[in-house]
Design an enzyme around this catalytic site. Structure first.
Site, PDB file in Angstrom:
ATOM      1  N   ASN A  11       0.871  -1.182   0.000  1.00 31.43           N
ATOM      2  CA  ASN A  11       0.000   0.000   0.000  1.00 31.43           C
ATOM      3  C   ASN A  11       0.906   1.229   0.000  1.00 31.43           C
ATOM      4  OD1 ASN A  11      -1.828   2.012   0.431  1.00 31.43           O
ATOM      5  ND2 ASN A  11      -2.532   1.295   2.433  1.00 31.43           N
ATOM      6  N   LYS A  13       0.094   4.193  -0.240  1.00 32.06           N
ATOM      7  CA  LYS A  13      -0.585   5.356   0.348  1.00 32.06           C
ATOM      8  C   LYS A  13      -0.328   6.580  -0.527  1.00 32.06           C
ATOM      9  CE  LYS A  13      -0.421   3.103   4.821  1.00 32.06           C
ATOM     10  NZ  LYS A  13      -0.343   3.196   6.268  1.00 32.06           N
ATOM     11  N   HIS A  97      -9.653   0.875   4.875  1.00 34.07           N
ATOM     12  CA  HIS A  97      -8.401   1.114   5.583  1.00 34.07           C
ATOM     13  C   HIS A  97      -8.679   2.050   6.753  1.00 34.07           C
ATOM     14  CE1 HIS A  97      -4.347   2.364   6.536  1.00 34.07           C
ATOM     15  NE2 HIS A  97      -3.921   1.305   5.872  1.00 34.07           N
ATOM     16  N   GLU A  99      -7.151   4.489   7.832  1.00 37.35           N
ATOM     17  CA  GLU A  99      -6.963   5.912   7.495  1.00 37.35           C
ATOM     18  C   GLU A  99      -8.195   6.459   6.767  1.00 37.35           C
ATOM     19  OE1 GLU A  99      -3.190   5.340   5.558  1.00 37.35           O
ATOM     20  OE2 GLU A  99      -2.344   4.763   7.504  1.00 37.35           O
ATOM     21  N   GLU A 169      -5.399  -5.032  10.425  1.00 41.47           N
ATOM     22  CA  GLU A 169      -4.371  -4.015  10.658  1.00 41.47           C
ATOM     23  C   GLU A 169      -4.659  -3.273  11.966  1.00 41.47           C
ATOM     24  OE1 GLU A 169      -2.370  -2.698   6.736  1.00 41.47           O
ATOM     25  OE2 GLU A 169      -4.174  -1.510   6.967  1.00 41.47           O
ATOM     26  N   GLY A 175       2.440   2.272  10.874  1.00 39.15           N
ATOM     27  CA  GLY A 175       3.372   3.386  10.752  1.00 39.15           C
ATOM     28  C   GLY A 175       4.064   3.750  12.049  1.00 39.15           C
ATOM     29  N   SER A 215       3.385  -2.149  10.339  1.00 39.56           N
ATOM     30  CA  SER A 215       4.836  -2.190  10.551  1.00 39.56           C
ATOM     31  C   SER A 215       5.491  -3.515  10.141  1.00 39.56           C
ATOM     32  CB  SER A 215       5.183  -1.824  11.998  1.00 39.56           C
ATOM     33  OG  SER A 215       4.770  -0.492  12.284  1.00 39.56           O
TER      34      SER A 215
HETATM   35  P1  13P Z   1       2.905   0.389   7.695  1.00 40.09           P
HETATM   36  O1  13P Z   1       3.428  -0.891   7.100  1.00 40.09           O
HETATM   37  O2  13P Z   1       3.628   1.603   7.221  1.00 40.09           O
HETATM   38  O3  13P Z   1       2.812   0.292   9.193  1.00 40.09           O
HETATM   39  O4  13P Z   1       1.416   0.566   7.167  1.00 40.09           O
HETATM   40  C1  13P Z   1       0.535  -0.497   7.256  1.00 40.09           C
HETATM   41  C2  13P Z   1      -0.664  -0.173   6.465  1.00 40.09           C
HETATM   42  O5  13P Z   1      -1.448   0.673   6.844  1.00 40.09           O
HETATM   43  C3  13P Z   1      -0.851  -0.880   5.201  1.00 40.09           C
HETATM   44  O6  13P Z   1      -2.121  -0.654   4.687  1.00 40.09           O
END
Ligand code: 13P
Length: 253
Positions: A11, A13, A97, A99, A169, A175, A215
């Site tokens: 992803n 992002k 997601h 976010e 997740e 992150g 992560s």
């Molecule tokens: P990270 O791997 O940066 O923690 O992000 C995970 C994520 O949100 C993947 O969709």
């Protein structure tokens, strides 16, 4: 080798300009070794058609979008439809997601509509679920994730449900560099699979790929993916470096 389909989705992002995205995709295509693991590049919209061209003909490599709109078309400034995604060859769409749920106020109800739209177009949803740290600390994380899955997916027929990929997740691991322990991931994935079995039967639950995200990196992927109910990963930050992303893909069992 696990019998269930293993998947690693990157992803990206809101990262990488056009040239940087091209470079990253080219490097991944050049270095990815053929395996049974499906690899999905979930890029920003501007990259999708180029990346799809670059991966055409490479087996087990797919593109994915990070979101889509729930309507077919029309006056929805700034949005993208499933038909648009389909027209450039996209296969997967990440939905729900954390976010999107948090910063764009996407509700369970809205996500259920998006799931339907994606499936009706013949695309495959990667449906995300996961709890905040408060919820984990209150020890209600399993009920929370179960409620997200019920609300987003349990209206589906068995036939449609079979096309869904689930990604667990935990928000506190996204992150933050703080990953769930392999045991925490396994416990949640097993609970999700049990929930799926209660609705769609053991065989369907057994066939569902459940990815872990939060992560994941080159150093911890192997131990996470070794868990019996972890079927690969949804990778954020570490998917932006070809080296590390490929190490993660190669860590699938
Ligand atoms: P990270 O791997 O940066 O923690 O992000 C995970 C994520 O949100 C993947 O969709």
């Amino acid at each position: 080798m696990k019998t269930r389909q293993q998947i690693v989705a990157g992803n990206w992002k809101m990262n990488k300009n056009y040239g940087e995205g091209r470079e990253l995709a080219l490097e991944i295509v050049a270095r990815l070794k053929l395996s049974d693991t499906k690899v999905v590049l979930c890029t920003p919209f501007i990259h999708l058609s180029l990346v799809q061209e670059l991966i055409n003909g490479v087996s087990n490599l797919y593109t994915g979008a990070q979101n889509c709109h729930q309507e077919d078309k029309g006056a929805y400034t700034g949005e993208i439809s499933v038909e648009m995604l389909k027209s450039v060859g996209v296969s997967y769409v990440i939905l729900g997601h954390s976010e999107r749920r948090e910063y764009f106020a996407e509700s369970d109800e809205l996500l259920a509509k998006k799931v339907d739209k994606v499936l009706a177009a013949g695309l495959l949803p990667i449906f995300c679920c996961g709890e905040s740290l408060d919820i984990r600390d209150a020890d209600t994380h399993i009920a929370h994730v179960e409620a997200q899955i019920k609300a987003g997916l349990f209206h589906l027929s068995a036939e449609d449900f079979a096309k869904v990929v689930i990604a667990y997740e935990p928000i506190w691991a996204i992150g933050t560099g703080r990953t769930a322990s392999p045991e925490q991931a396994q416990d949640m994935h097993a609970a999700i699979r049990a929930l799926l079995a209660s609705k769609y039967g053991a065989e369907a639950a057994d066939a569902t790929s459940i990815l872990y995200g939060g992560s994941v990196n080159g150093g911890n992927a192997a131990v996470l993916f070794a868990q019996p109910d972890v079927d690969g990963g949804l990778v954020g930050g570490a998917s932006l470096k070809a080296d590390e992303f490929i190490t993660i893909v190669e860590a699938t069992k």
